[in-house]
Motif scaffolding. Structure first.
Motif, PDB file in Angstrom:
ATOM      1  N   GLN A   1       0.822  -1.203   0.000  1.00 21.77           N
ATOM      2  CA  GLN A   1       0.000   0.000   0.000  1.00 21.77           C
ATOM      3  C   GLN A   1       0.861   1.261   0.000  1.00 21.77           C
ATOM      4  O   GLN A   1       0.554   2.229  -0.699  1.00 21.77           O
ATOM      5  CB  GLN A   1      -0.926  -0.001   1.219  1.00 21.77           C
ATOM      6  CG  GLN A   1      -2.037  -1.030   1.158  1.00 21.77           C
ATOM      7  CD  GLN A   1      -2.820  -1.108   2.453  1.00 21.77           C
ATOM      8  OE1 GLN A   1      -2.301  -0.835   3.541  1.00 21.77           O
ATOM      9  NE2 GLN A   1      -4.102  -1.490   2.339  1.00 21.77           N
ATOM     10  N   ALA A   2       1.939   1.246   0.764  1.00 22.76           N
ATOM     11  CA  ALA A   2       2.820   2.413   0.823  1.00 22.76           C
ATOM     12  C   ALA A   2       3.460   2.683  -0.533  1.00 22.76           C
ATOM     13  O   ALA A   2       3.557   3.830  -0.978  1.00 22.76           O
ATOM     14  CB  ALA A   2       3.897   2.199   1.889  1.00 22.76           C
ATOM     15  N   ILE A   3       3.887   1.610  -1.207  1.00 22.23           N
ATOM     16  CA  ILE A   3       4.495   1.780  -2.528  1.00 22.23           C
ATOM     17  C   ILE A   3       3.454   2.277  -3.528  1.00 22.23           C
ATOM     18  O   ILE A   3       3.717   3.210  -4.303  1.00 22.23           O
ATOM     19  CB  ILE A   3       5.111   0.451  -3.009  1.00 22.23           C
ATOM     20  CG1 ILE A   3       6.302   0.077  -2.127  1.00 22.23           C
ATOM     21  CG2 ILE A   3       5.524   0.547  -4.472  1.00 22.23           C
ATOM     22  CD1 ILE A   3       6.864  -1.300  -2.414  1.00 22.23           C
ATOM     23  N   ARG A   4       2.268   1.672  -3.497  1.00 22.81           N
ATOM     24  CA  ARG A   4       1.235   2.002  -4.484  1.00 22.81           C
ATOM     25  C   ARG A   4       0.698   3.413  -4.320  1.00 22.81           C
ATOM     26  O   ARG A   4       0.543   4.146  -5.305  1.00 22.81           O
ATOM     27  CB  ARG A   4       0.093   0.997  -4.382  1.00 22.81           C
ATOM     28  CG  ARG A   4      -1.045   1.278  -5.364  1.00 22.81           C
ATOM     29  CD  ARG A   4      -2.145   0.248  -5.229  1.00 22.81           C
ATOM     30  NE  ARG A   4      -3.247   0.531  -6.150  1.00 22.81           N
ATOM     31  CZ  ARG A   4      -4.368  -0.197  -6.229  1.00 22.81           C
ATOM     32  NH1 ARG A   4      -4.529  -1.249  -5.431  1.00 22.81           N
ATOM     33  NH2 ARG A   4      -5.315   0.137  -7.088  1.00 22.81           N
ATOM     34  N   TRP A   5       0.415   3.821  -3.096  1.00 23.13           N
ATOM     35  CA  TRP A   5      -0.293   5.075  -2.882  1.00 23.13           C
ATOM     36  C   TRP A   5       0.617   6.251  -2.521  1.00 23.13           C
ATOM     37  O   TRP A   5       0.236   7.404  -2.731  1.00 23.13           O
ATOM     38  CB  TRP A   5      -1.338   4.899  -1.785  1.00 23.13           C
ATOM     39  CG  TRP A   5      -2.377   3.878  -2.102  1.00 23.13           C
ATOM     40  CD1 TRP A   5      -2.562   2.667  -1.504  1.00 23.13           C
ATOM     41  CD2 TRP A   5      -3.371   3.958  -3.136  1.00 23.13           C
ATOM     42  NE1 TRP A   5      -3.603   1.981  -2.075  1.00 23.13           N
ATOM     43  CE2 TRP A   5      -4.124   2.757  -3.079  1.00 23.13           C
ATOM     44  CE3 TRP A   5      -3.697   4.922  -4.085  1.00 23.13           C
ATOM     45  CZ2 TRP A   5      -5.176   2.496  -3.951  1.00 23.13           C
ATOM     46  CZ3 TRP A   5      -4.756   4.665  -4.954  1.00 23.13           C
ATOM     47  CH2 TRP A   5      -5.479   3.468  -4.890  1.00 23.13           C
TER      48      TRP A   5
END
Length: 224
Positions: free
Chosen positions: A131-135
């Motif tokens: 999630q951190a990488i994606r958003w």
């Protein structure tokens, strides 16, 4: 019939060859994007074991160090003995895997330009690594990567011309057909080909510069 009449008559064939080159370019850049991003994420956020990291380094060094014309021959004649593969598909694979090696460098530089504290803050807020990488990280990295992509675009549009050595009927091979049929006029025909490559290169870079400006966030270009 002089050369200018021949060019006027055969110009649609040059445009057809240019169309093949553009499709090849789009396909190889898309393949390189997927490969490059995947390699970058594994190198930065994947397991740090030698069995994971070492093959990726070998891949990058091979595809960045071996001349692309050799790669074209290896992919076409090597895979043809195992699979029923067309010259166009072999060109996509050879050029795409090479582009992936370079795009992994572009993405790694882009991700590393983002302050490490952002990942720490994202994980502290309850986000998973994915999630951190994606958003958080990926939207910023894309902006950082657009500038270097102009160099990759310029490099790859020129390297599509080498696909003629394995039989892809792109712009350069169409030019050879015209030269053969007119028994000469090499300079004039290739001057037109050079102009077409220049126009595509200029248009592509202009589009990327526009996209970079369109997605720019005030103050974003400065590392915080």
């Amino acid at each position: 019939m002089d050369i200018y009449d021949v060019l006027l008559r055969d110009f649609p064939f040059l445009l057809k060859g240019l169309g093949v080159a553009l499709v090849l370019l789009a396909a190889l850049l898309a393949l390189g994007f997927v490969i490059g991003l995947t390699i970058c994420l594994i190198q930065l956020y994947g397991p740090r074991t030698r069995f994971v990291q070492w093959p990726l380094k070998v891949y990058e060094r091979i595809f960045r160090g071996v001349p692309i014309i050799i790669m074209l021959f290896i992919f076409y004649y090597g895979l043809a003995g195992i699979f029923d593969i067309s010259s166009f598909a072999a060109a996509i694979l050879a050029l795409g895997f090479r582009s992936g090696a370079y795009q992994s460098q572009i993405f790694r530089s882009a991700f590393q330009s983002i302050p490490a504290g952002q990942m720490t803050a994202a994980r502290a807020s309850g986000m998973t690594l994915t999630q951190a990488i994606r958003w958080i990280l990926f939207p910023q990295a894309i902006r950082y990567a657009i500038g270097p992509w102009t160099n990759e675009f310029s490099s790859e549009i020129k390297e599509t011309s080498l696909a003629y050595v394995i039989g892809v009927v792109e712009l350069t091979r169409q030019a050879h057909y015209i030269i053969t049929s007119t028994q000469g006029n090499v300079l004039t025909v290739f001057a037109v080909v050079a102009l077409l490559y220049f126009i595509v290169n200029k248009a592509g870079n202009s589009g990327l510069y526009w996209l970079e400006a369109r997605l720019a966030v005030p103050g974003f270009e400065k590392r915080q």
